[in-house]
Design an enzyme around this catalytic site. Sequence first.
Site, PDB file in Angstrom:
ATOM      1  N   ASN A   7       0.911  -1.056   0.280  1.00  0.00           N
ATOM      2  CA  ASN A   7      -0.240  -0.356  -0.051  1.00  0.00           C
ATOM      3  C   ASN A   7       0.502   0.905  -0.107  1.00  0.00           C
ATOM      4  O   ASN A   7       1.632   1.892   1.278  1.00  0.00           O
ATOM      5  CB  ASN A   7      -0.872  -0.298   1.230  1.00  0.00           C
ATOM      6  CG  ASN A   7      -2.023   1.777   1.306  1.00  0.00           C
ATOM      7  OD1 ASN A   7      -1.361   2.253   1.073  1.00  0.00           O
ATOM      8  ND2 ASN A   7      -2.638   0.979   2.170  1.00  0.00           N
ATOM      9  N   ARG A  91      -2.564  -2.044  -3.642  1.00  0.00           N
ATOM     10  CA  ARG A  91      -3.600  -1.436  -3.331  1.00  0.00           C
ATOM     11  C   ARG A  91      -3.539  -0.148  -3.986  1.00  0.00           C
ATOM     12  O   ARG A  91      -2.909   0.644  -4.281  1.00  0.00           O
ATOM     13  CB  ARG A  91      -3.231  -1.306  -1.711  1.00  0.00           C
ATOM     14  CG  ARG A  91      -5.001   0.038  -1.693  1.00  0.00           C
ATOM     15  CD  ARG A  91      -4.875   0.781  -0.649  1.00  0.00           C
ATOM     16  NE  ARG A  91      -6.164   1.348   0.042  1.00  0.00           N
ATOM     17  CZ  ARG A  91      -5.860   2.994   0.845  1.00  0.00           C
ATOM     18  NH1 ARG A  91      -5.093   3.059   1.217  1.00  0.00           N
ATOM     19  NH2 ARG A  91      -7.097   3.965   0.616  1.00  0.00           N
ATOM     20  N   HIS A 180     -12.774   2.953   0.601  1.00  0.00           N
ATOM     21  CA  HIS A 180     -12.498   1.820   1.484  1.00  0.00           C
ATOM     22  C   HIS A 180     -13.350   0.851   0.963  1.00  0.00           C
ATOM     23  O   HIS A 180     -13.815   0.034   1.587  1.00  0.00           O
ATOM     24  CB  HIS A 180     -13.373   2.462   2.863  1.00  0.00           C
ATOM     25  CG  HIS A 180     -12.145   3.732   3.284  1.00  0.00           C
ATOM     26  ND1 HIS A 180     -13.286   4.081   4.233  1.00  0.00           N
ATOM     27  CD2 HIS A 180     -11.468   3.772   3.419  1.00  0.00           C
ATOM     28  CE1 HIS A 180     -12.204   5.512   5.299  1.00  0.00           C
ATOM     29  NE2 HIS A 180     -11.633   4.740   4.947  1.00  0.00           N
ATOM     30  N   ARG A 241     -10.203  15.738   8.044  1.00  0.00           N
ATOM     31  CA  ARG A 241     -11.927  15.821   7.234  1.00  0.00           C
ATOM     32  C   ARG A 241     -12.527  16.154   7.437  1.00  0.00           C
ATOM     33  O   ARG A 241     -13.405  15.735   8.533  1.00  0.00           O
ATOM     34  CB  ARG A 241     -11.535  14.414   6.177  1.00  0.00           C
ATOM     35  CG  ARG A 241     -10.235  13.931   5.570  1.00  0.00           C
ATOM     36  CD  ARG A 241     -10.446  12.901   4.349  1.00  0.00           C
ATOM     37  NE  ARG A 241      -9.445  12.833   3.702  1.00  0.00           N
ATOM     38  CZ  ARG A 241      -9.339  11.503   3.555  1.00  0.00           C
ATOM     39  NH1 ARG A 241     -10.444  10.831   4.066  1.00  0.00           N
ATOM     40  NH2 ARG A 241      -8.405  10.664   3.531  1.00  0.00           N
ATOM     41  N   GLU A 385      -8.314  -5.040   4.879  1.00  0.00           N
ATOM     42  CA  GLU A 385      -8.001  -5.117   3.833  1.00  0.00           C
ATOM     43  C   GLU A 385      -7.366  -5.607   2.823  1.00  0.00           C
ATOM     44  O   GLU A 385      -7.042  -6.019   2.224  1.00  0.00           O
ATOM     45  CB  GLU A 385      -7.764  -3.447   3.500  1.00  0.00           C
ATOM     46  CG  GLU A 385      -9.565  -2.542   4.231  1.00  0.00           C
ATOM     47  CD  GLU A 385      -9.059  -1.521   4.695  1.00  0.00           C
ATOM     48  OE1 GLU A 385      -8.358  -1.245   5.520  1.00  0.00           O
ATOM     49  OE2 GLU A 385      -8.793  -0.367   4.049  1.00  0.00           O
TER      50      GLU A 385
END
Length: 403
Positions: A7, A91, A180, A241, A385
């Site tokens: 990733n 990823r 996601h 965020r 993941e």
Amino acid sequence: MIILTLNCGSSSVKYQLINTKNKEKLAKGSVERIGMASSIISIATSDDKKKKLTKEILDHTAAVGAILNLMKDKDLKILKSFDEIDAVGHRVVHGGEEFKNSMLITKEVKDKLRENFKLAPLHNPPNLKGIEAAERVLTGRPHVGVFDTAFHSSMPEKAYIYALPYVFYKKYQIRRYGFHGTSHRYVSEYLSKFYKDGAKGKKVITAHIGNGASMAAIVDGKSVDTSMGFTPLEGLVMGSRSGDLDPAIILYIMGLQELSKSEADSLLNKHSGLMGISGLSSDVRDLEEEMEAGNKRAKLALDVYCYRIRKYVGAYAAAMGGLDTLIFTAGVGENSSFLRKSVCGGLDFLGISLDEKKNEEKSSEARKISSEKSKADIFVIPTDEELVIALDTEKIVKESKTT
Ligand code: ADP
């Protein structure tokens, strides 16, 4: 198969080495501060041996090389030779409209990824750098891309079209993509451990609440809506965020403070959310502690954070015409009983009723936390993941060998 998952961010690489046969994580860790004076390489093995090194790592190729060298470290004894690695799963943040499933990486796939740079300028270029670095270091191995957006490609038009002039969609592909996806997919597929037919025939809401946070509405195992949009900024309040906001506010602030485009971007992505409201921290653990000590801004930040999730639960139950299952996952969703209680409290009218005792129990296992009288089941399911990336990689490599 032994699969390396990567990733790659702009200055970091997170990795895991997974044996897909027994799903064992042989090693995991990260390289941080790539391109800076002292990069940090860390590794932990399945039997909990750990190592942390500081070294100058100038680029992603050097980072992948350093990871592989650590795997051959004689104290850690993870691999005897790199030949033991069968394939690499990457990823990739943005698959655009092209990639609806994980893909074997070919020249054409890399060209398409380059075309998608405009959609994800912060994420896709380092993802591709990581792919090219791993191809250089692990030559002759198949590489597979697993896209964060892919699971949401089943959304209907009414969920992904923004109410802007339609030409912006046609000309610039401005639409909701959602992110996601690998995590939403993993936890919804995990329902097969609780229900005979898994997510089939069910209306499910998944809440991935980590540093980044998003929710998905899933019908029959397929994503029909999700809270992140064209970028990961939309939707829930996150660590730093803003999530949903009147778009006119940003134009107003840019005018007031003469902000440049990149300053506005940084305001919304790095200085807002829990961090922005509390002025203290983006970490829910810190804010829960401060709230208990009486800090009002910490409480306000958490109230806004939980209220937004709760609103999305209501919205998605309405969008799906009902709710059978609500799943909490990721760092906050898996660990904060406070968050789950604030979100679910008083939602009996929607058929959601939490078992307060089960909600408080600490466990790293997937578990049901709804009460006997709850019409909808509530689960905590730890996400994984990397396992999805490894299993998709194995499947695609096997398929590519038989065709
Ligand atoms: P990322 O989006 O970086 O993958 P994670 O899913 O790992 O994030 O979640 C990280 C966040 O999880 C931390 O910022 C922290 O707020 C939260 N977290 C971790 N443990 C706890 C806990 N015990 N209680 C509340 N929040 C927690």
